[in-house]
Design a protein around this motif. Sequence first.
Motif, PDB file in Angstrom:
ATOM      1  N   THR A 265       2.302 -10.367  14.548  1.00 11.72           N
ATOM      2  CA  THR A 265       1.222  -9.971  13.638  1.00 11.72           C
ATOM      3  C   THR A 265       1.787  -9.621  12.276  1.00 11.72           C
ATOM      4  O   THR A 265       2.983  -9.327  12.130  1.00 11.72           O
ATOM      5  N   GLY A 292       3.986  -6.723  18.317  1.00 11.25           N
ATOM      6  CA  GLY A 292       2.955  -6.784  17.294  1.00 11.25           C
ATOM      7  C   GLY A 292       2.253  -5.446  17.122  1.00 11.25           C
ATOM      8  O   GLY A 292       2.427  -4.518  17.909  1.00 11.25           O
ATOM      9  N   LYS A 506      -1.961  -3.796   6.069  1.00 12.52           N
ATOM     10  CA  LYS A 506      -2.237  -3.993   7.497  1.00 12.52           C
ATOM     11  C   LYS A 506      -1.494  -2.963   8.353  1.00 12.52           C
ATOM     12  O   LYS A 506      -2.022  -2.506   9.380  1.00 12.52           O
ATOM     13  N   ASP A 510      -3.763  -0.806  10.784  1.00 14.33           N
ATOM     14  CA  ASP A 510      -3.518  -1.046  12.210  1.00 14.33           C
ATOM     15  C   ASP A 510      -3.013   0.211  12.905  1.00 14.33           C
ATOM     16  O   ASP A 510      -3.402   0.513  14.040  1.00 14.33           O
TER      17      ASP A 510
END
Length: 595
Positions: A265, A292, A506, A510
């Motif tokens: 990712t 990830g 991200k 995340d």
Amino acid sequence: RGWLSISSPCSASLTSLTSILTMSTGNPAQSRRRVQRAFKMRGLAVQAPALDAMLNVLQRENAQSSQDVLVAILDEIKERLMSSDRAGGRGAGAGGGGGGDRIGGGSQQLVVTKSLLADVVADLSRDGGDVTDEALQLLDAFRTPRLAYDSMRKQFTLMMDRMEKRSLYAEAIRKVEMFAQRYALVQQRILKQDLFRPKLVAAGKSSSSKQGGGTHTLTPVESLLGRSGVKFLLGMVVQVEEGRYYLEDHTAQVPMDLSQASVLTDGFITENSIVLVEGEMMDGVLLVHRMGSPIIETRQDALDTIGLQNSDIFNSMSSLSELEKLKEQEIEHGEEGMFVILSDVHLDNPIVMEKLDTLLEGFQDMTPLPVFIFMGNFTSMPLSAARDGTKIMTGYFEELANIICKHRHVADEGRFVFVPGPNDPGMAAIMPRPPIPNYFTGALRNKVPHAVFTSNPCRIRYFSKELVFCRQDIVSKLRRNCLLAPREDVMNERSGSQRMIQHAVKSMLDQGHLCPLPMPFNPIYWQYDHALRLYPLPDAVVVGDRVEQYYETYAECDALNPGSFPNGFNFVVYRPLVEQDGTMKSDLEFSQIDD
């Protein structure tokens, strides 16, 4: 202020009503009977003080507008009393003012009291500026409620600051609790995803097995010993020994071999990151094949899980009806809101001060004024250790106050929020960071009535939208602490610094945290770690960073950086609510002050 547009057969226009209700009246008997009859026609009985107050309101209108005003007020009173009655509130007031009672016996008339009339008139008297003012709410990091999750009961609880004793210098057990809560919040998020949610056996055989898909089971770390084959795990990357990394969850920890690991990712993987891992045990070591970031969850999905009661950190929406009312106001007045955001406002730079003067002059004639967000660092070099540094810093804020006061409208009505940077005076660079001490900012606060010095980070509610403001150089920090090279995507058109910005954004979203970094590199007050969390995702995250300006949208969350103001005198104008194609969306404008 003028009246709001209201949903009634007539539109009304009225002036200053808050003091009128307490004044005496000298209206003729004919007007008194006419107004009393109007109440009766709607099944309302009016008390004498309320009738006097209504006459005082009407006598300040001309003949035509007074009729419209009367109809508007009566319609609103009737609607409130009927709504209260439908809710079973016999004898309860409307609008919180103590108002409607039924006349005894079997009569269906409702009594209108003076307090009820006052509430209705006050609400209808508000204009867009009043509504927008009430829609703005600032939340300091040290007053932010903590969202706690109980993994055993699978239950959320919103812990207000008065419900638990917090300290900047907490006991060591609080550090364990901090990481345990981070993990628990991510784990419950992951287990709701279809990929890790157990399916019925029949469904699995009929569809998943045929398609080669299906679900995966997360294996606890303590269950790895004695089991062969590829497993899926969720854990936190920790460094137990220097140079050797382990995967740790709530059950145990295991050493990892990252030599063959590939990143699936976008995002940076650092120490203290929570990651999904695919690997197998080899000689007591977890050989990682793929790794990830956790799967993201949108704000709305998270709110549906948590519930309104446990997600209202601003204590502004106690019921679904209040939330709906807030969203109605949001549609009607939300477009008036605007945030002008600057970072690295170096007050020791004469050119910066000159550009600030130009900036404020440009907004002098605007109504309503935007909210000005000034982020540190407020000097180009730290002054804490310099000779006479305290006196110098105080002088810089006083000079800024003088510049703001040159623009009278901006000084009197404008709202200024000051977010400290890592080099500004105050406590050590530990997150969250308290506001700049009052000693330095007294002159500015005295001259600018709506100036607020807050923590880093802080949160602002604008109607139903939640905005997070933080000053830190997150991109460079994540790059320096990255354990594995971030994923390369040949299909992505961005490269270089823009690609690094995507990875950083991200990583924060995340991980659900503003500082997904090793604790030695980025210390955090253990009992205030919740103020840095991004779960549920806010509507926007504004990070003042020294990299180039950016505006990203990921999982319906806006992430933006105004850039460093001295480098080209760039700033951003952010509108949380703009109507586009019949829906309310956010909008951002990159701006610059020309030479």
